[in-house]
Design a protein around this motif. Structure first.
Motif, PDB file in Angstrom:
ATOM      1  N   GLY A  89      32.086  33.581  58.529  1.00  3.94           N
ATOM      2  CA  GLY A  89      31.551  34.515  57.690  1.00  3.94           C
ATOM      3  C   GLY A  89      31.786  35.886  57.716  1.00  3.94           C
ATOM      4  O   GLY A  89      32.495  36.412  58.494  1.00  3.94           O
ATOM      5  N   PHE A  90      31.705  36.586  56.599  1.00  2.00           N
ATOM      6  CA  PHE A  90      32.200  37.721  56.237  1.00  2.00           C
ATOM      7  C   PHE A  90      31.537  38.809  55.473  1.00  2.00           C
ATOM      8  O   PHE A  90      30.584  38.423  54.748  1.00  2.00           O
ATOM      9  CB  PHE A  90      33.635  37.749  55.743  1.00  2.00           C
ATOM     10  N   GLU A  91      31.622  40.099  55.491  1.00  2.00           N
ATOM     11  CA  GLU A  91      31.234  41.180  54.609  1.00  2.00           C
ATOM     12  C   GLU A  91      32.387  42.254  54.471  1.00  2.00           C
ATOM     13  O   GLU A  91      33.087  42.459  55.376  1.00  2.00           O
ATOM     14  CB  GLU A  91      30.157  42.118  55.122  1.00  2.00           C
ATOM     15  N   LEU A  92      32.490  42.303  52.820  1.00  2.00           N
ATOM     16  CA  LEU A  92      33.511  43.573  52.797  1.00  2.00           C
ATOM     17  C   LEU A  92      32.709  44.921  52.912  1.00  2.00           C
ATOM     18  O   LEU A  92      31.822  45.206  51.936  1.00  2.00           O
ATOM     19  CB  LEU A  92      34.066  43.502  51.242  1.00  2.00           C
ATOM     20  N   ARG A  93      32.973  45.791  53.708  1.00  4.58           N
ATOM     21  CA  ARG A  93      32.181  46.786  53.911  1.00  4.58           C
ATOM     22  C   ARG A  93      32.795  48.115  53.096  1.00  4.58           C
ATOM     23  O   ARG A  93      32.068  48.863  52.573  1.00  4.58           O
ATOM     24  CB  ARG A  93      31.982  47.233  55.414  1.00  4.58           C
ATOM     25  N   ASP A  94      34.014  48.277  53.473  1.00  2.05           N
ATOM     26  CA  ASP A  94      34.665  49.277  52.672  1.00  2.05           C
ATOM     27  C   ASP A  94      36.153  48.720  52.252  1.00  2.05           C
ATOM     28  O   ASP A  94      36.873  49.439  52.959  1.00  2.05           O
ATOM     29  CB  ASP A  94      34.785  50.525  53.302  1.00  2.05           C
ATOM     30  N   VAL A  95      36.520  48.171  51.272  1.00  4.17           N
ATOM     31  CA  VAL A  95      37.912  47.698  50.745  1.00  4.17           C
ATOM     32  C   VAL A  95      37.873  48.183  49.378  1.00  4.17           C
ATOM     33  O   VAL A  95      37.156  47.594  48.305  1.00  4.17           O
ATOM     34  CB  VAL A  95      37.994  46.250  50.938  1.00  4.17           C
ATOM     35  N   ARG A  96      38.708  49.113  49.017  1.00  2.00           N
ATOM     36  CA  ARG A  96      38.925  49.447  47.832  1.00  2.00           C
ATOM     37  C   ARG A  96      40.339  49.057  47.315  1.00  2.00           C
ATOM     38  O   ARG A  96      40.990  48.199  47.862  1.00  2.00           O
ATOM     39  CB  ARG A  96      39.305  51.255  47.813  1.00  2.00           C
ATOM     40  N   MET A  97      40.205  48.813  45.751  1.00  6.27           N
ATOM     41  CA  MET A  97      41.240  47.940  45.159  1.00  6.27           C
ATOM     42  C   MET A  97      42.494  48.844  45.338  1.00  6.27           C
ATOM     43  O   MET A  97      42.598  49.952  45.072  1.00  6.27           O
ATOM     44  CB  MET A  97      41.180  48.049  43.436  1.00  6.27           C
ATOM     45  N   PRO A  98      43.507  48.034  46.100  1.00  6.75           N
ATOM     46  CA  PRO A  98      44.986  48.676  46.139  1.00  6.75           C
ATOM     47  C   PRO A  98      45.852  48.859  45.022  1.00  6.75           C
ATOM     48  O   PRO A  98      45.614  47.999  44.019  1.00  6.75           O
ATOM     49  CB  PRO A  98      45.715  48.048  47.339  1.00  6.75           C
ATOM     50  N   SER A  99      46.628  49.758  45.031  1.00  4.80           N
ATOM     51  CA  SER A  99      47.546  49.813  44.057  1.00  4.80           C
ATOM     52  C   SER A  99      48.965  48.924  44.218  1.00  4.80           C
ATOM     53  O   SER A  99      49.728  48.965  43.271  1.00  4.80           O
ATOM     54  CB  SER A  99      48.038  51.402  43.737  1.00  4.80           C
ATOM     55  N   ASP A 100      49.308  48.770  45.554  1.00  3.81           N
ATOM     56  CA  ASP A 100      50.357  48.104  45.647  1.00  3.81           C
ATOM     57  C   ASP A 100      50.090  46.993  46.928  1.00  3.81           C
ATOM     58  O   ASP A 100      48.934  46.889  47.369  1.00  3.81           O
ATOM     59  CB  ASP A 100      51.384  48.694  46.201  1.00  3.81           C
ATOM     60  N   GLY A 101      50.950  46.305  47.341  1.00  2.45           N
ATOM     61  CA  GLY A 101      50.769  45.095  48.417  1.00  2.45           C
ATOM     62  C   GLY A 101      50.475  43.803  47.919  1.00  2.45           C
ATOM     63  O   GLY A 101      50.726  43.631  46.559  1.00  2.45           O
ATOM     64  N   TYR A 102      49.940  43.018  48.833  1.00  2.00           N
ATOM     65  CA  TYR A 102      49.495  41.679  48.465  1.00  2.00           C
ATOM     66  C   TYR A 102      48.068  41.329  48.770  1.00  2.00           C
ATOM     67  O   TYR A 102      47.688  40.115  48.647  1.00  2.00           O
ATOM     68  CB  TYR A 102      50.318  40.718  49.406  1.00  2.00           C
ATOM     69  N   GLY A 103      47.056  42.269  48.959  1.00  2.47           N
ATOM     70  CA  GLY A 103      45.855  42.174  48.669  1.00  2.47           C
ATOM     71  C   GLY A 103      45.146  42.603  50.089  1.00  2.47           C
ATOM     72  O   GLY A 103      45.599  42.276  51.183  1.00  2.47           O
ATOM     73  N   SER A 104      44.229  43.356  50.022  1.00  4.24           N
ATOM     74  CA  SER A 104      43.410  43.959  51.110  1.00  4.24           C
ATOM     75  C   SER A 104      41.982  43.108  51.352  1.00  4.24           C
ATOM     76  O   SER A 104      41.432  42.949  50.319  1.00  4.24           O
ATOM     77  CB  SER A 104      42.960  45.361  50.872  1.00  4.24           C
ATOM     78  N   GLY A 105      41.780  42.759  52.557  1.00  5.06           N
ATOM     79  CA  GLY A 105      40.502  41.980  52.832  1.00  5.06           C
ATOM     80  C   GLY A 105      40.547  41.295  54.185  1.00  5.06           C
ATOM     81  O   GLY A 105      41.181  41.776  55.110  1.00  5.06           O
ATOM     82  N   VAL A 106      40.020  40.158  54.015  1.00  5.08           N
ATOM     83  CA  VAL A 106      39.653  39.449  55.517  1.00  5.08           C
ATOM     84  C   VAL A 106      39.878  37.830  55.028  1.00  5.08           C
ATOM     85  O   VAL A 106      39.457  37.562  53.929  1.00  5.08           O
ATOM     86  CB  VAL A 106      38.379  39.776  55.953  1.00  5.08           C
TER      87      VAL A 106
END
Length: 269
Positions: A89-106
């Motif tokens: 189980g997860f929650e995204l609490r503060d994950v802003r859309m990145p401008s580069d890279g392969y994706g931010s999250g969990v």
């Protein structure tokens, strides 16, 4: 953080999956995770500073970074053999859309006995090219070179559950958003090798934004959950405990006999 050992291992659980009729099951008290955790350890160079506890959940807070790929999370200290079902189980609490890279999250990842050249990963990420997605990855190695099969499915879920289910040699990647209904993101041919580690990872994805997520649940249902590396043949946790108990009882019996003999010898002197 309190490291209370409130881990629950249970046998005889029922399941509508193809897992054996008498599987092993693990449900984590996430507050037990730590650098020296008995069943859950930390993952990532900065895990001790990035991870905190919040009402029974683990919060992973990765600060903005101009370089590198900051990651932190937890990993199991036991293996999984045979068919299995891993749920996070997860929650995204503060994950802003990145401008580069392969994706931010969990996400959740399973790594087999052979090592990190082969993995299956499922995550909820914000991707600079794909947008807000469920992301599934199957990594393999050919001729010493890693290859990645990426799959993306659009979602706007800010919380939910991730599930990896192995049936035979296939791993299905399932995701559920706020409505709680699971949908298949991808399925990969993976084989039946024992899983040496299950990990839950918060990842900036090479982006420069802060990434803050919560891990709210971790449970595992499998044909066997042996401690340490998976054996060549699946050995249940319960088998290991039974062997350890028998060995310990034997040592106590030997010690008692030795003391009895010593007492008799002293009495005759």
């Amino acid at each position: 953080m309190a490291f209370a050992a409130a881990i629950c291992f249970v046998t005889g659980c029922s399941s509508d999956r193809s897992i054996s009729a008498d599987p092993d099951s693990f449900t984590a008290d996430l507050t037990d995770a730590g650098p020296q955790g008995r069943t859950l350890g930390y993952l990532g160079d900065n895990a001790e500073t990035a991870i905190s506890e919040d009402k029974g959940h683990l919060v992973v807070n990765l600060p903005a970074a101009r370089s590198g790929r900051p990651q932190a999370g937890i990993r199991t200290m036991f293996a999984a053999v045979g068919d299995f079902e891993v749920t996070v189980g997860f929650e995204l609490r503060d994950v802003r859309m990145p401008s580069d890279g392969y994706g931010s999250g969990v996400g959740v990842q399973v790594t087999p006995r052979g090592g990190a050249d082969r993995i299956v990963y499922l995550g909820r990420v914000r991707h600079p090219g794909e947008g807000d997605v469920w992301k599934a990855v199957h990594r393999t190695s050919r001729g010493g070179r890693r290859e990645h099969d990426h799959r993306y499915v659009k979602t706007d879920a800010r919380s939910g559950r991730l599930q990896l289910v192995r049936e035979g040699g296939m791993i299905r990647c399932l995701a559920a958003g706020d409505d709680g209904e699971f949908h298949e993101v991808a399925a990969f041919a993976f084989g039946d090798d024992g899983i040496r580690e299950i990990s839950v990872i918060a990842d900036t994805g090479g982006g420069t934004n802060r990434t803050k997520v919560a891990i709210t649940e971790l449970s595992v249902l499998a044909d066997g959950l042996p401690y340490g590396l998976p054996p060549e043949e699946g050995v249940s946790t319960w088998t290991i405990w039974a062997v350890a108990f028998t060995a310990g009882a034997g040592l106590l019996a030997i010690g008692a006999i030795d003391r009895w003999r010593g007492a008799r010898t002293i009495g005759r002197a």
